[in-house]
Design a protein around this motif. Structure first.
Motif, PDB file in Angstrom:
ATOM      1  N   VAL B  94       0.882  -1.137   0.079  1.00  0.00           N
ATOM      2  CA  VAL B  94       0.016  -0.009   0.044  1.00  0.00           C
ATOM      3  C   VAL B  94       0.820   1.252  -0.065  1.00  0.00           C
ATOM      4  O   VAL B  94       0.670   2.127  -0.596  1.00  0.00           O
ATOM      5  CB  VAL B  94      -0.998   0.068   1.216  1.00  0.00           C
ATOM      6  N   ASN B  95       1.803   1.319   0.953  1.00  0.00           N
ATOM      7  CA  ASN B  95       2.673   2.621   0.960  1.00  0.00           C
ATOM      8  C   ASN B  95       3.501   2.680  -0.199  1.00  0.00           C
ATOM      9  O   ASN B  95       3.709   3.687  -0.520  1.00  0.00           O
ATOM     10  CB  ASN B  95       3.570   2.568   2.354  1.00  0.00           C
ATOM     11  N   GLY B  96       3.966   1.511  -0.815  1.00  0.00           N
ATOM     12  CA  GLY B  96       4.767   1.746  -1.969  1.00  0.00           C
ATOM     13  C   GLY B  96       4.040   2.489  -3.024  1.00  0.00           C
ATOM     14  O   GLY B  96       4.686   3.462  -3.884  1.00  0.00           O
ATOM     15  N   THR B  97       2.879   2.022  -3.304  1.00  0.00           N
ATOM     16  CA  THR B  97       2.209   2.565  -4.501  1.00  0.00           C
ATOM     17  C   THR B  97       1.650   4.116  -4.122  1.00  0.00           C
ATOM     18  O   THR B  97       1.822   4.992  -4.723  1.00  0.00           O
ATOM     19  CB  THR B  97       0.973   1.528  -5.084  1.00  0.00           C
ATOM     20  N   VAL B  98       1.177   4.180  -2.807  1.00  0.00           N
ATOM     21  CA  VAL B  98       0.778   5.563  -2.238  1.00  0.00           C
ATOM     22  C   VAL B  98       2.123   6.441  -2.541  1.00  0.00           C
ATOM     23  O   VAL B  98       2.045   7.661  -2.837  1.00  0.00           O
ATOM     24  CB  VAL B  98       0.465   5.363  -0.874  1.00  0.00           C
ATOM     25  N   ASN B  99       3.209   6.033  -2.275  1.00  0.00           N
ATOM     26  CA  ASN B  99       4.237   6.904  -2.233  1.00  0.00           C
ATOM     27  C   ASN B  99       4.702   7.282  -3.856  1.00  0.00           C
ATOM     28  O   ASN B  99       5.059   8.492  -4.128  1.00  0.00           O
ATOM     29  CB  ASN B  99       5.645   6.097  -1.577  1.00  0.00           C
ATOM     30  N   ASP B 100       4.599   6.188  -4.774  1.00  0.00           N
ATOM     31  CA  ASP B 100       4.760   6.590  -6.126  1.00  0.00           C
ATOM     32  C   ASP B 100       3.802   7.744  -6.683  1.00  0.00           C
ATOM     33  O   ASP B 100       4.311   8.402  -7.516  1.00  0.00           O
ATOM     34  CB  ASP B 100       4.790   5.140  -6.856  1.00  0.00           C
ATOM     35  N   LEU B 101       2.694   7.698  -6.215  1.00  0.00           N
ATOM     36  CA  LEU B 101       1.569   8.714  -6.546  1.00  0.00           C
ATOM     37  C   LEU B 101       1.982   9.925  -6.091  1.00  0.00           C
ATOM     38  O   LEU B 101       2.064  11.020  -6.691  1.00  0.00           O
ATOM     39  CB  LEU B 101       0.195   8.349  -6.112  1.00  0.00           C
ATOM     40  N   ALA B 102       2.558   9.767  -4.867  1.00  0.00           N
ATOM     41  CA  ALA B 102       3.020  11.087  -4.196  1.00  0.00           C
ATOM     42  C   ALA B 102       4.231  11.867  -4.865  1.00  0.00           C
ATOM     43  O   ALA B 102       4.282  12.908  -4.969  1.00  0.00           O
ATOM     44  CB  ALA B 102       3.547  10.765  -2.377  1.00  0.00           C
ATOM     45  N   MET B 103       5.033  11.010  -5.559  1.00  0.00           N
ATOM     46  CA  MET B 103       6.134  11.261  -6.086  1.00  0.00           C
ATOM     47  C   MET B 103       5.852  12.125  -7.310  1.00  0.00           C
ATOM     48  O   MET B 103       6.750  12.782  -7.938  1.00  0.00           O
ATOM     49  CB  MET B 103       7.255  10.247  -6.556  1.00  0.00           C
ATOM     50  N   CYS B 104       4.648  11.618  -7.878  1.00  0.00           N
ATOM     51  CA  CYS B 104       4.308  12.362  -9.134  1.00  0.00           C
ATOM     52  C   CYS B 104       3.435  13.412  -8.739  1.00  0.00           C
ATOM     53  O   CYS B 104       2.780  14.357  -9.594  1.00  0.00           O
ATOM     54  CB  CYS B 104       3.149  11.686  -9.849  1.00  0.00           C
ATOM     55  N   GLY B 105       3.321  13.820  -7.497  1.00  0.00           N
ATOM     56  CA  GLY B 105       2.776  15.091  -6.966  1.00  0.00           C
ATOM     57  C   GLY B 105       1.264  14.918  -6.905  1.00  0.00           C
ATOM     58  O   GLY B 105       0.400  15.895  -6.983  1.00  0.00           O
ATOM     59  N   ALA B 106       0.679  13.850  -6.856  1.00  0.00           N
ATOM     60  CA  ALA B 106      -0.872  13.338  -6.921  1.00  0.00           C
ATOM     61  C   ALA B 106      -1.167  13.085  -5.296  1.00  0.00           C
ATOM     62  O   ALA B 106      -0.197  12.680  -4.485  1.00  0.00           O
ATOM     63  CB  ALA B 106      -0.918  12.195  -7.883  1.00  0.00           C
ATOM     64  N   VAL B 107      -2.300  13.414  -5.084  1.00  0.00           N
ATOM     65  CA  VAL B 107      -2.886  12.899  -3.984  1.00  0.00           C
ATOM     66  C   VAL B 107      -3.503  11.551  -4.111  1.00  0.00           C
ATOM     67  O   VAL B 107      -4.354  11.392  -5.073  1.00  0.00           O
ATOM     68  CB  VAL B 107      -4.172  13.946  -3.600  1.00  0.00           C
ATOM     69  N   PRO B 108      -2.928  10.461  -3.391  1.00  0.00           N
ATOM     70  CA  PRO B 108      -3.416   9.067  -3.590  1.00  0.00           C
ATOM     71  C   PRO B 108      -5.018   8.900  -3.493  1.00  0.00           C
ATOM     72  O   PRO B 108      -5.403   9.493  -2.430  1.00  0.00           O
ATOM     73  CB  PRO B 108      -2.444   8.285  -2.903  1.00  0.00           C
ATOM     74  N   ARG B 109      -5.531   8.123  -4.091  1.00  0.00           N
ATOM     75  CA  ARG B 109      -6.943   8.155  -4.007  1.00  0.00           C
ATOM     76  C   ARG B 109      -7.508   6.672  -3.976  1.00  0.00           C
ATOM     77  O   ARG B 109      -8.234   6.273  -2.918  1.00  0.00           O
ATOM     78  CB  ARG B 109      -7.771   8.800  -5.126  1.00  0.00           C
TER      79      ARG B 109
END
Lengths: 357, 357
Positions: B94-109
């Motif tokens: 979960v955190n890995g994919t949340v973090n990849d989204l965060a690194m794109c400047g996105a708010v994970p949903r």
């Protein structure tokens, strides 16, 4: 040679380095995130899936979604063998996720692809698989925009597993759901059933049977879009009949809608070769996976129109109305046999066809 | 008992059937798409991830995305062992994919989760993993909205592999990319490095070393959002330093931007326990994976502000400015050692730490 010269030489070497996978087999290093991983990604994945959203190789892809409603789905693929008549794990992984999006009434747009490779997997096979994925993506008008690769040691995998996820746009809001079936609705299947599963069983070579059966793997969003466009609000449920086959889909409809599904055995389209192979293997084609067929529950008064429309499409030539939705026995699928009997078509117990997709 | 009575009895049995996994270990039937799969999904996954988008168990989830820009990412997780100090494969996925989204400047949903389970895997372990995923999803304010499960025969997997994909919303358009680094920019790391990798190596028990090291797995979207909000347009690149560690991220920045990254050895935050374990194992902490740290390339004049901001956040306590971006030697990372020397920090060759995530 002084330090500065060494550094300059290194720079030149780095710059000249062309992304070529020299190894013939996957090594753990290909999954380590270092040089070998980079080379693998550039030489194999970027080469196959080349598109502007994937190219920056950042942590994710940025999508522009014009609509407000999107569909999101994922599927893991562990099919064995990896290559089979009619397709391979690559186009299966693309079409499978494209089809799941189509079944939500969405127009498939972007896919991700996660690879779990076993140490020792032939690079040539990976190349063949990614080429097949690229062709399937192109045919389905989707782009593979992000991905990941891990390598597991020998004996901890089986060559190549692929997990695709997909995002699609829902242009027409609809309430497509297995729970939406109503009493009186007609149930259609878009073509002859069981071909993918039968093709895989034969491709395994465990049985001394030869038959001209190829997987039906195909992208279904086009035929589905035509159906939804022609009959707005009249299609209750769409499901592709993959693992567990048409019997499983019908049971999902019966359970979710708390209705009965009354299936006419004589109406179910099955090619004679598939019937023959299933008889030899002791399988019921109703439970055998398709990868390019879907079940549609349609309002009764539009069933003939839907049938006509499906049959005119290249992927729906042998579509048929196979069942009707009734009130009782709620939650069950009943089959009216060709001999006038009735039996319950239950959900699968056990796994007669492991690793079919 | 006549046929009708039999059918009525079946209906009652179906209705009474409660979703309980009675088996202690995963069987191939759990992956067949039939009754066992349904039970597994209802008793384990729905139970853990319960949310209205997942509940219909249709082929995909429908999302409502308020923005026009979305980020999409995927990651496969094959970590061994599955459970380790500080986390397990579930919160890592979960955190890995949340973090990849965060690194794109996105708010994970929204996340999807694909499970490839090995026949014989303990159901109790799957339950523990899904509980951990649910807790991580809740902490990161994301929902797991769709998924898939396949089961492979014994010896064709290693217990449990998970592939997550994620969709996030990009609220502030930005051009975050490894290629965006400019000469003079500062490079920050959000905390001490190498803890996840060191924790995994120790958890394997292959070495007779004990040290109080736990994985740093954590969702980074909150700290990243604060940084992006405070310094609009001043953050060039964000990367979480997972597989391959900080050295790999810096090489990605150097190559993509065609700039040099000049790293100060003395500035790199590493906890003494991690340094100690790495010395014993012959590893360089710069290459050891983190799962809750990121690298940020920030415009020079805002570097101190960024550092201050990171250090005030619970996940950024030991953040540091570790490098600067220079013009030459373009494409390379140079380390200025504590003793005044300089060496090239290359990308990984081989895989010193297989299956770290």
């Amino acid at each position: 040679m002084n330090r500065e010269q060494q550094v300059l030489d290194r720079i030149e070497r780095v710059r000249r380095r062309k992304a070529t996978v020299r190894e013939e087999r996957i090594t753990l290093a290909h999954g380590a995130g270092g040089q070998a991983t980079h080379t693998l990604i550039e030489a194999i994945f970027l080469e196959a899936f080349r598109n502007p959203m994937l190219a920056p190789l950042d942590d994710g892809a940025l999508l522009t979604l014009e609509g407000e409603r999107a569909a999101f789905t994922t599927d893991c693929f562990v099919v064995s063998p990896l290559f089979f008549p009619g397709g391979d794990i690559g186009d299966l992984a693309v079409n499978g996720t494209v089809n799941d999006l189509a079944m939500c009434g969405a127009v498939p747009r972007h896919l991700s692809a996660g690879f779990i490779l076993e140490e020792g997997f032939p690079v040539a096979d990976l190349r063949r698989i990614t080429a097949s994925m690229a062709a399937a993506a192109s045919a389905a008008q989707v782009t593979i925009v992000t991905g990941d690769t891990k390598v597991v040691p020998r004996g901890k995998g089986d060559g190549c597993y692929i997990t695709t996820a997909g995002v699609g746009l829902v242009e027409q809001p609809s309430a497509l759901s297995a729970s939406a079936a109503r009493v009186g609705d007609a149930v259609l299947v878009s073509g002859p059933i069981g071909e993918h599963g039968a093709a895989i069983m034969l491709a395994r070579g465990d049985f001394d049977i030869e038959a001209p059966i190829a997987s039906d793997t195909a992208p279904l969003h086009g035929i589905v879009a035509e159906l939804l466009d022609a009959l707005p609000g009249q299609v209750r449920t769409l499901r592709d009949a993959t693992r567990g086959g048409v019997a499983t889909v019908l049971n999902e409809v019966a359970r979710a809608s708390e209705k009965a599904v009354i299936l006419e055995e004589s109406a179910i389209p099955v090619r004679p070769e598939v019937t023959g192979v299933c008889e030899l293997l002791g399988l019921d084609p109703l439970y055998v996976a398709c990868e390019g067929r879907f079940v549609a529950v349609v309002a009764a008064e539009h069933a003939d129109r839907a049938l006509d429309l499906l049959r005119r499409h290249p992927l729906g030539g042998d579509a048929a109305i196979i069942a009707t939705v009734a009130a009782d026995p709620a939650g069950l699928v009943l089959l009216r046999t060709a001999f006038g009997g009735t039996r319950v078509v239950d959900v699968l117990v056990g796994d007669p066809l492991p690793r079919i997709c």
